[in-house]
Design a protein around this motif. Structure first.
Motif, PDB file in Angstrom:
ATOM      1  N   PHE A 176       0.939  -1.178  -0.090  1.00 47.75           N
ATOM      2  CA  PHE A 176      -0.010   0.109  -0.043  1.00 47.75           C
ATOM      3  C   PHE A 176       0.817   1.179  -0.229  1.00 47.75           C
ATOM      4  O   PHE A 176       0.795   2.008  -0.647  1.00 47.75           O
ATOM      5  N   LEU A 177       1.904   1.353   0.824  1.00 49.79           N
ATOM      6  CA  LEU A 177       2.935   2.393   1.056  1.00 49.79           C
ATOM      7  C   LEU A 177       3.572   2.608  -0.509  1.00 49.79           C
ATOM      8  O   LEU A 177       3.825   3.702  -0.879  1.00 49.79           O
ATOM      9  N   GLU A 178       3.667   1.465  -1.045  1.00 47.93           N
ATOM     10  CA  GLU A 178       4.567   1.559  -2.219  1.00 47.93           C
ATOM     11  C   GLU A 178       3.711   2.148  -3.426  1.00 47.93           C
ATOM     12  O   GLU A 178       4.259   2.982  -4.049  1.00 47.93           O
ATOM     13  N   ILE A 179       2.571   1.840  -3.262  1.00 51.18           N
ATOM     14  CA  ILE A 179       1.565   2.316  -4.300  1.00 51.18           C
ATOM     15  C   ILE A 179       1.403   3.932  -3.924  1.00 51.18           C
ATOM     16  O   ILE A 179       1.216   4.568  -4.963  1.00 51.18           O
ATOM     17  N   LEU A 180       1.416   4.445  -2.792  1.00 44.63           N
ATOM     18  CA  LEU A 180       1.230   5.644  -2.627  1.00 44.63           C
ATOM     19  C   LEU A 180       2.579   6.529  -3.080  1.00 44.63           C
ATOM     20  O   LEU A 180       2.442   7.612  -3.653  1.00 44.63           O
ATOM     21  N   HIS A 181       3.510   5.730  -2.863  1.00 45.48           N
ATOM     22  CA  HIS A 181       4.840   6.602  -3.236  1.00 45.48           C
ATOM     23  C   HIS A 181       5.032   6.392  -4.566  1.00 45.48           C
ATOM     24  O   HIS A 181       5.407   7.736  -5.217  1.00 45.48           O
ATOM     25  N   THR A 182       4.527   5.456  -5.414  1.00 46.31           N
ATOM     26  CA  THR A 182       4.814   5.486  -7.079  1.00 46.31           C
ATOM     27  C   THR A 182       3.682   6.763  -7.359  1.00 46.31           C
ATOM     28  O   THR A 182       4.079   7.493  -8.270  1.00 46.31           O
ATOM     29  N   TYR A 183       2.466   6.984  -6.762  1.00 43.73           N
ATOM     30  CA  TYR A 183       1.562   7.834  -7.156  1.00 43.73           C
ATOM     31  C   TYR A 183       2.474   9.216  -6.928  1.00 43.73           C
ATOM     32  O   TYR A 183       2.186   9.846  -7.940  1.00 43.73           O
ATOM     33  N   GLN A 184       2.892   9.435  -5.793  1.00 48.91           N
ATOM     34  CA  GLN A 184       3.563  10.575  -5.638  1.00 48.91           C
ATOM     35  C   GLN A 184       4.897  10.836  -6.813  1.00 48.91           C
ATOM     36  O   GLN A 184       5.043  11.929  -7.189  1.00 48.91           O
ATOM     37  N   LYS A 185       5.457   9.971  -6.861  1.00 45.82           N
ATOM     38  CA  LYS A 185       6.830   9.878  -7.736  1.00 45.82           C
ATOM     39  C   LYS A 185       6.370  10.023  -9.242  1.00 45.82           C
ATOM     40  O   LYS A 185       7.041  11.040 -10.006  1.00 45.82           O
ATOM     41  N   GLU A 186       5.530   9.229  -9.615  1.00 38.91           N
ATOM     42  CA  GLU A 186       5.175   9.095 -11.115  1.00 38.91           C
ATOM     43  C   GLU A 186       3.711   9.957 -11.443  1.00 38.91           C
ATOM     44  O   GLU A 186       3.507   9.827 -12.896  1.00 38.91           O
ATOM     45  N   GLN A 187       3.374  10.493 -10.618  1.00 42.67           N
ATOM     46  CA  GLN A 187       2.073  11.579 -11.104  1.00 42.67           C
ATOM     47  C   GLN A 187       0.937  10.597 -11.617  1.00 42.67           C
ATOM     48  O   GLN A 187       0.365  11.207 -12.552  1.00 42.67           O
ATOM     49  N   LYS A 188       0.543   9.600 -11.032  1.00 44.00           N
ATOM     50  CA  LYS A 188      -0.427   8.824 -11.404  1.00 44.00           C
ATOM     51  C   LYS A 188      -1.698   9.133 -11.021  1.00 44.00           C
ATOM     52  O   LYS A 188      -1.842  10.247 -10.325  1.00 44.00           O
ATOM     53  N   THR A 189      -2.767   9.026 -11.911  1.00 43.44           N
ATOM     54  CA  THR A 189      -4.066   9.274 -11.466  1.00 43.44           C
ATOM     55  C   THR A 189      -4.697   8.736 -10.552  1.00 43.44           C
ATOM     56  O   THR A 189      -4.280   7.379 -10.081  1.00 43.44           O
ATOM     57  N   ILE A 190      -5.392   9.258  -9.719  1.00 45.27           N
ATOM     58  CA  ILE A 190      -6.131   8.894  -8.582  1.00 45.27           C
ATOM     59  C   ILE A 190      -6.958   7.615  -8.953  1.00 45.27           C
ATOM     60  O   ILE A 190      -7.104   6.779  -8.143  1.00 45.27           O
ATOM     61  N   GLU A 191      -7.478   7.583 -10.244  1.00 43.71           N
ATOM     62  CA  GLU A 191      -8.200   6.225 -10.653  1.00 43.71           C
ATOM     63  C   GLU A 191      -7.138   5.107 -10.722  1.00 43.71           C
ATOM     64  O   GLU A 191      -7.518   3.917 -10.374  1.00 43.71           O
ATOM     65  N   GLU A 192      -5.774   5.517 -11.286  1.00 44.64           N
ATOM     66  CA  GLU A 192      -4.883   4.306 -11.182  1.00 44.64           C
ATOM     67  C   GLU A 192      -4.699   3.721  -9.919  1.00 44.64           C
ATOM     68  O   GLU A 192      -4.487   2.335  -9.779  1.00 44.64           O
ATOM     69  N   VAL A 193      -4.599   4.745  -8.964  1.00 43.44           N
ATOM     70  CA  VAL A 193      -4.028   4.353  -7.416  1.00 43.44           C
ATOM     71  C   VAL A 193      -5.170   3.459  -6.959  1.00 43.44           C
ATOM     72  O   VAL A 193      -5.041   2.473  -6.429  1.00 43.44           O
ATOM     73  N   TYR A 194      -6.541   4.072  -7.049  1.00 37.81           N
ATOM     74  CA  TYR A 194      -7.720   3.450  -6.770  1.00 37.81           C
ATOM     75  C   TYR A 194      -7.599   1.926  -7.070  1.00 37.81           C
ATOM     76  O   TYR A 194      -7.984   1.074  -6.282  1.00 37.81           O
ATOM     77  N   GLY A 195      -7.551   1.613  -8.149  1.00 39.81           N
ATOM     78  CA  GLY A 195      -7.410   0.395  -9.134  1.00 39.81           C
ATOM     79  C   GLY A 195      -6.372  -0.412  -8.280  1.00 39.81           C
ATOM     80  O   GLY A 195      -6.903  -1.709  -7.891  1.00 39.81           O
ATOM     81  N   GLN A 196      -5.199  -0.001  -8.088  1.00 41.90           N
ATOM     82  CA  GLN A 196      -4.142  -0.776  -7.453  1.00 41.90           C
ATOM     83  C   GLN A 196      -4.591  -1.319  -5.839  1.00 41.90           C
ATOM     84  O   GLN A 196      -4.229  -2.365  -5.735  1.00 41.90           O
ATOM     85  N   VAL A 197      -5.108  -0.115  -5.178  1.00 41.97           N
ATOM     86  CA  VAL A 197      -5.399  -0.407  -3.799  1.00 41.97           C
ATOM     87  C   VAL A 197      -6.735  -1.288  -3.863  1.00 41.97           C
ATOM     88  O   VAL A 197      -6.682  -2.111  -2.878  1.00 41.97           O
ATOM     89  N   ALA A 198      -7.649  -1.254  -4.698  1.00 46.03           N
ATOM     90  CA  ALA A 198      -8.774  -2.081  -4.818  1.00 46.03           C
ATOM     91  C   ALA A 198      -8.230  -3.610  -4.771  1.00 46.03           C
ATOM     92  O   ALA A 198      -9.026  -4.458  -4.174  1.00 46.03           O
ATOM     93  N   GLU A 199      -7.222  -3.763  -5.561  1.00 45.04           N
ATOM     94  CA  GLU A 199      -7.030  -5.259  -5.772  1.00 45.04           C
ATOM     95  C   GLU A 199      -6.222  -5.728  -4.653  1.00 45.04           C
ATOM     96  O   GLU A 199      -6.512  -6.781  -3.967  1.00 45.04           O
ATOM     97  N   LEU A 200      -5.504  -4.816  -3.970  1.00 44.91           N
ATOM     98  CA  LEU A 200      -4.536  -5.091  -2.671  1.00 44.91           C
ATOM     99  C   LEU A 200      -5.739  -5.318  -1.599  1.00 44.91           C
ATOM    100  O   LEU A 200      -5.481  -6.410  -0.764  1.00 44.91           O
TER     101      LEU A 200
END
Length: 91
Positions: free
Chosen positions: A57-81
């Motif tokens: 989960f922290l890695e997903i947040l970190h990637t979101y911050q670093k790579e400027q991913k969209t919140i939809e991409e983050v939500y999708g990854q977190v939903a799987e997790l």
């Protein structure tokens, strides 16, 4: 594995990059930060004994911050997790 303050430091930096720190011109940001910290702690406590989920989960947040991913991409990854923990997704 050894868990301790290290994970919290990572969480703080991941969330800090996401929502900023206390800003006198925008007190709402500080509230968001506190809510995010509470949420991360809830996840940490939920997955005691399964730290890899918390770390992922922290890695997903970190990637979101670093790579400027969209919140939809983050939500999708977190939903799987959090597949079997729908209540965490609703917050």
């Amino acid at each position: 594995g050894s868990s301790g303050a290290g994970g919290d430091a990572i969480a703080g930096s991941a969330i800090g990059g996401m929502s900023g720190t206390e800003d006198p011109n925008n007190p709402g940001k500080y509230i968001e930060f506190n809510q995010a910290i509470k949420y991360v702690n809830k996840i940490k406590n939920r997955f005691i004994g399964r730290e890899f989920v918390y770390r992922q989960f922290l890695e997903i947040l970190h990637t979101y911050q670093k790579e400027q991913k969209t919140i939809e991409e983050v939500y999708g990854q977190v939903a799987e997790l959090f597949e079997n923990h729908r209540d965490l997704l609703e917050e």
